[in-house]
Design an enzyme around this catalytic site. Structure first.
Site, PDB file in Angstrom:
ATOM      1  N   SER A 163       0.864  -1.199   0.000  1.00  0.00           N
ATOM      2  CA  SER A 163       0.000   0.000   0.000  1.00  0.00           C
ATOM      3  C   SER A 163       0.888   1.233   0.000  1.00  0.00           C
ATOM      4  CB  SER A 163      -0.866   0.013   1.268  1.00  0.00           C
ATOM      5  OG  SER A 163      -1.516   1.260   1.396  1.00  0.00           O
TER       6      SER A 163
ATOM      7  N   TYR B  64      -1.352  -0.906  10.296  1.00  0.00           N
ATOM      8  CA  TYR B  64      -1.487  -1.135   8.850  1.00  0.00           C
ATOM      9  C   TYR B  64      -0.255  -0.596   8.120  1.00  0.00           C
ATOM     10  CZ  TYR B  64      -3.647  -1.004   4.184  1.00  0.00           C
ATOM     11  OH  TYR B  64      -3.937  -1.194   2.856  1.00  0.00           O
TER      12      TYR B  64
HETATM   13  N1  LIG Z   1      -8.735  -0.491  -1.301  1.00  0.00           N
HETATM   14  C1  LIG Z   1      -7.697   0.291  -1.124  1.00  0.00           C
HETATM   15  O1  LIG Z   1      -7.793   1.524  -1.198  1.00  0.00           O
HETATM   16  C2  LIG Z   1      -6.333  -0.314  -0.886  1.00  0.00           C
HETATM   17  C3  LIG Z   1      -5.221   0.557  -0.919  1.00  0.00           C
HETATM   18  C4  LIG Z   1      -3.966   0.025  -0.690  1.00  0.00           C
HETATM   19  C5  LIG Z   1      -3.800  -1.324  -0.445  1.00  0.00           C
HETATM   20  N2  LIG Z   1      -4.898  -2.137  -0.403  1.00  0.00           N
HETATM   21  C6  LIG Z   1      -4.667  -3.557  -0.128  1.00  0.00           C
HETATM   22  O2  LIG Z   1      -5.309  -4.348  -1.100  1.00  0.00           O
HETATM   23  C7  LIG Z   1      -5.626  -5.626  -0.540  1.00  0.00           C
HETATM   24  C8  LIG Z   1      -7.089  -5.941  -0.834  1.00  0.00           C
HETATM   25  O3  LIG Z   1      -7.894  -4.984  -0.190  1.00  0.00           O
HETATM   26  P1  LIG Z   1      -9.361  -4.574  -0.668  1.00  0.00           P
HETATM   27  O4  LIG Z   1      -9.412  -3.113  -0.631  1.00  0.00           O
HETATM   28  O5  LIG Z   1      -9.743  -5.314  -1.895  1.00  0.00           O
HETATM   29  O6  LIG Z   1     -10.173  -5.093   0.613  1.00  0.00           O
HETATM   30  P2  LIG Z   1     -11.565  -5.870   0.788  1.00  0.00           P
HETATM   31  O7  LIG Z   1     -12.523  -5.490  -0.268  1.00  0.00           O
HETATM   32  O8  LIG Z   1     -11.936  -5.694   2.202  1.00  0.00           O
HETATM   33  O9  LIG Z   1     -11.125  -7.394   0.531  1.00  0.00           O
HETATM   34  C9  LIG Z   1     -10.276  -8.035   1.443  1.00  0.00           C
HETATM   35  C10 LIG Z   1     -10.218  -9.518   1.113  1.00  0.00           C
HETATM   36  O10 LIG Z   1      -9.387 -10.171   2.064  1.00  0.00           O
HETATM   37  C11 LIG Z   1     -10.150 -11.217   2.693  1.00  0.00           C
HETATM   38  N3  LIG Z   1      -9.702 -11.385   4.069  1.00  0.00           N
HETATM   39  C12 LIG Z   1      -9.815 -10.507   5.089  1.00  0.00           C
HETATM   40  N4  LIG Z   1      -9.314 -11.050   6.203  1.00  0.00           N
HETATM   41  C13 LIG Z   1      -8.881 -12.300   5.871  1.00  0.00           C
HETATM   42  C14 LIG Z   1      -8.256 -13.355   6.589  1.00  0.00           C
HETATM   43  N5  LIG Z   1      -7.965 -13.256   7.898  1.00  0.00           N
HETATM   44  N6  LIG Z   1      -7.945 -14.489   5.921  1.00  0.00           N
HETATM   45  C15 LIG Z   1      -8.227 -14.614   4.614  1.00  0.00           C
HETATM   46  N7  LIG Z   1      -8.789 -13.658   3.879  1.00  0.00           N
HETATM   47  C16 LIG Z   1      -9.118 -12.514   4.515  1.00  0.00           C
HETATM   48  C17 LIG Z   1     -11.597 -10.751   2.581  1.00  0.00           C
HETATM   49  O11 LIG Z   1     -12.528 -11.824   2.693  1.00  0.00           O
HETATM   50  P3  LIG Z   1     -13.166 -12.284   4.119  1.00  0.00           P
HETATM   51  O12 LIG Z   1     -13.352 -11.043   4.948  1.00  0.00           O
HETATM   52  O13 LIG Z   1     -14.441 -12.947   3.742  1.00  0.00           O
HETATM   53  O14 LIG Z   1     -12.175 -13.241   4.706  1.00  0.00           O
HETATM   54  C18 LIG Z   1     -11.583 -10.201   1.169  1.00  0.00           C
HETATM   55  O15 LIG Z   1     -11.637 -11.230   0.227  1.00  0.00           O
HETATM   56  C19 LIG Z   1      -5.311  -5.525   0.956  1.00  0.00           C
HETATM   57  O16 LIG Z   1      -4.051  -6.102   1.203  1.00  0.00           O
HETATM   58  C20 LIG Z   1      -5.257  -4.027   1.198  1.00  0.00           C
HETATM   59  O17 LIG Z   1      -4.435  -3.682   2.276  1.00  0.00           O
HETATM   60  C21 LIG Z   1      -6.158  -1.661  -0.608  1.00  0.00           C
END
Ligand SMILES: NC(=O)c1ccc[n+]([C@@H]2O[C@H](COP(=O)([O-])OP(=O)(O)OC[C@H]3O[C@@H](n4cnc5c(N)ncnc54)[C@H](OP(=O)(O)O)[C@@H]3O)[C@@H](O)[C@H]2O)c1
Length: 259
Positions: free
Chosen positions: A146, A159
């Protein structure tokens, strides 16, 4: 896809956190590029929905319920994927979580929850898959970091620290596993519209959240907030032979946030 070095034809990809958001987009776009897909998260019904999307594209799909913060579940997940596909060419460590708490109030429980998934789980999933990749002649590991791991943000200390760790883990794994033809790279997204991102807009209606996305987007050089497929596009490059000379690098895909 008619750009052969970007093709994922014949490859098997394991995408953690593949049930929604960025992970779902990566699973679907990888399938369009020709890969068979295993997706993991903690909720099977959401995973089955994504697996169904992949199958509609003519690729094989497997949904594996896994808590990536638990080592025994990581081992079981890898064994299940191997029993189905017999190899893993691409691992995307995408599952991640954040807890917005001021640093003075951070608890051990919240700290551990973030670190266990974002950093410990990411490392041990990579280690387990790298052992297989070593036997099979190589592979590509992609870690979703991130911009918060590069520039500190408030109030998400655990985070930010975890994501800075992901960037260093990417370099450390790349330098140790290059000898086995395993490339390890990262992506550092900026704001991308997902459930995780929207969780920062507390007590807002959908309309207010939409307006907040527009306001954030207007401030970015790219003039819009990110969509999950824009991260998936970068992941295809890192997964494919098109990035064969790149390892240990974390690509910033942030619409210019860090500028
Ligand atoms: N969106 C942003 O702005 C952004 C920016 C920078 C980086 N990121 C990174 O991108 C990645 C994806 O994020 P996203 O924004 O797509 O988030 P999201 O929509 O909340 O999706 C997160 C995913 O991770 C799974 N997950 C959460 N806890 C888990 C666990 N303990 N074991 C296995 N799976 C788990 C969730 O499914 P369940 O809850 O059903 O397990 C879901 O499939 C993350 O690493 C995040 O830090 C996101």
């Amino acid at each position: 896809m008619d750009l052969p070095r970007f093709s994922l034809q014949g490859k098997v990809a394991l995408v953690t956190g593949g049930s929604r958001g960025i992970g779902e987009a990566i699973a679907v776009e990888f399938a369009k590029a020709g890969a068979d897909i295993a997706v993991t998260s903690r909720k099977l019904p959401e995973l089955e929905r994504v697996a169904g999307e992949v199958r509609k594209l003519g690729r094989k799909a497997l949904a594996v319920e896994t808590h990536v913060g638990r080592l025994d579940q990581i081992e079981k997940c890898i064994a299940t994927v191997m029993a189905e596909f017999g190899k893993i060419d691409i691992l995307v460590n995408n599952a991640g979580t954040s807890q917005a708490i001021p640093a003075l109030d951070y608890t051990e429980r919240a700290w551990d929850a973030v670190m266990n998934l974002n950093l410990k789980g990411l490392f041990f999933m990579s280690q387990g898959v790298a052992r297989i990749m070593k036997e099979k002649g190589g592979g590509s590991i992609i870690n979703i970091a991130s911009v918060s791991g590069i520039k500190s943000e408030v109030p998400v200390i655990a985070y930010s620290v975890s994501k800075a760790g992901v960037i260093m883990a990417t370099k450390s794994m790349a330098i140790e596993w290059g000898q086995y033809h395993i490339r390890v790279n990262g992506i550092a997204p900026g704001p991308v519209v997902t459930r995780l991102y929207d969780s920062h807009f507390i007590n807002m209606t959908e309309e207010q959240i939409e307006k907040a996305h527009e306001a954030v987007g207007k401030r970015l050089p790219a003039r819009h907030v990110g969509q999950p497929y824009e991260i998936a596009d970068a992941a295809i490059y890192l997964a494919s032979d098109a990035s064969s000379f790149m390892t240990g690098h974390t690509m910033v895909v942030d619409g210019g946030t860090l500028l």
